[in-house]
Design a protein around this motif. Sequence first.
Motif, mmCIF file in Angstrom:
data_model
loop_
_atom_site.group_PDB
_atom_site.id
_atom_site.type_symbol
_atom_site.label_atom_id
_atom_site.label_comp_id
_atom_site.label_asym_id
_atom_site.label_seq_id
_atom_site.Cartn_x
_atom_site.Cartn_y
_atom_site.Cartn_z
ATOM 1 N N GLY A 88 -10.915 -29.515 22.957
ATOM 2 C CA GLY A 88 -10.192 -29.196 24.180
ATOM 3 C C GLY A 88 -9.578 -30.426 24.813
ATOM 4 N N SER A 113 -6.223 -26.416 26.023
ATOM 5 C CA SER A 113 -5.718 -27.082 27.231
ATOM 6 C C SER A 113 -4.205 -26.941 27.415
ATOM 7 C CB SER A 113 -6.114 -28.558 27.227
ATOM 8 O OG SER A 113 -5.590 -29.203 26.096
ATOM 9 N N SER A 160 -19.501 -29.118 27.857
ATOM 10 C CA SER A 160 -18.070 -28.862 28.058
ATOM 11 C C SER A 160 -17.805 -28.285 29.446
ATOM 12 C CB SER A 160 -17.575 -27.853 27.007
ATOM 13 O OG SER A 160 -16.290 -27.382 27.374
ATOM 14 N N GLY A 202 -3.865 -30.056 20.797
ATOM 15 C CA GLY A 202 -2.678 -30.403 21.591
ATOM 16 C C GLY A 202 -1.496 -29.466 21.435
ATOM 17 N N ARG A 240 -15.800 -26.132 29.890
ATOM 18 C CA ARG A 240 -15.452 -24.727 29.601
ATOM 19 C C ARG A 240 -16.681 -23.931 29.140
ATOM 20 N NH1 ARG A 240 -11.758 -28.195 27.312
ATOM 21 N NH2 ARG A 240 -9.717 -28.183 28.337
ATOM 22 N N ASP A 280 -8.752 -30.074 13.991
ATOM 23 C CA ASP A 280 -8.538 -30.478 15.382
ATOM 24 C C ASP A 280 -8.311 -31.991 15.404
ATOM 25 O OD1 ASP A 280 -8.358 -30.317 18.129
ATOM 26 O OD2 ASP A 280 -10.458 -29.796 18.465
ATOM 27 N N ASP A 327 -4.649 -22.447 17.170
ATOM 28 C CA ASP A 327 -5.690 -22.414 18.190
ATOM 29 C C ASP A 327 -5.225 -23.290 19.355
ATOM 30 O OD1 ASP A 327 -9.026 -22.415 18.611
ATOM 31 O OD2 ASP A 327 -7.987 -24.163 19.371
#
Length: 209
Positions: A139, A185, A33, A163, A35, A130, A182
Amino acid sequence: MRIKICGITEPHQSIAIASFGATALGFICVPTSPRYVTIEQIQAAVAKLPDKIDKIGVFANSNISEIQQTVIASNLTGVQLHGDESPEFCHQLRQSLPQVEIIKALRVRNLEQLETTANYIEYVDTLLLDAYHPQQLGGTGQTLDWQMLQAFSPNRPWFLAGGLTPDNIIDALNQLHPNGIDLSSGVELSPGNKDLNKVALLFQRLKSV
Ligand SMILES: O=C(O)c1ccccc1NCC(=O)[C@H](O)[C@H](O)COP(=O)(O)O
């Protein structure tokens, strides 16, 4: 409602985001990732956080000893499993880390897959839904089909992810009633670099909920 901001990399951002009202911060322990953070970076980011903030490590298909090592060294309070971990794996992880919150993330593609959440209920504390992306694990900024989630009412607390932004959060919460949200991005300048103005706007908008 729990509010988790995920993909934190900078200590000063973790303190600022906690002070806005986040109840949980997420640290990406997935090496592919953008991140990704090391144990040392997590240690620096959590060092000055209040005890009441949940500190969640996000893993994907890591083995139990890697997860255990990171949790203990970084003082994490929870683990989010974002890969293809089975219910049996969650059960084994629970034996190794009995005091740590286990969150199983599912990247939901269709209704059939949503129903697989039932297999995890007895082994995890919390579920996280997600959006599915064919190449990326998380993400991604992709939203879920909220219509598909209208009847979702698991026997466990759950987070809505995927999103979410300051602009669509109220709409999402008018349609769905998760125990937590949660975001990653949707409150970023670039991967891992949070936009504190967007985070502040998010919390301002959440005051009306
Ligand atoms: O954020 C990542 O880079 C990531 C990489 C690999 C596995 C999981 C990852 N993120 C997990 C999260 O909890 C994100 O907050 C979630 O996917 C929502 O992201 P976004 O759609 O950008 O809000």
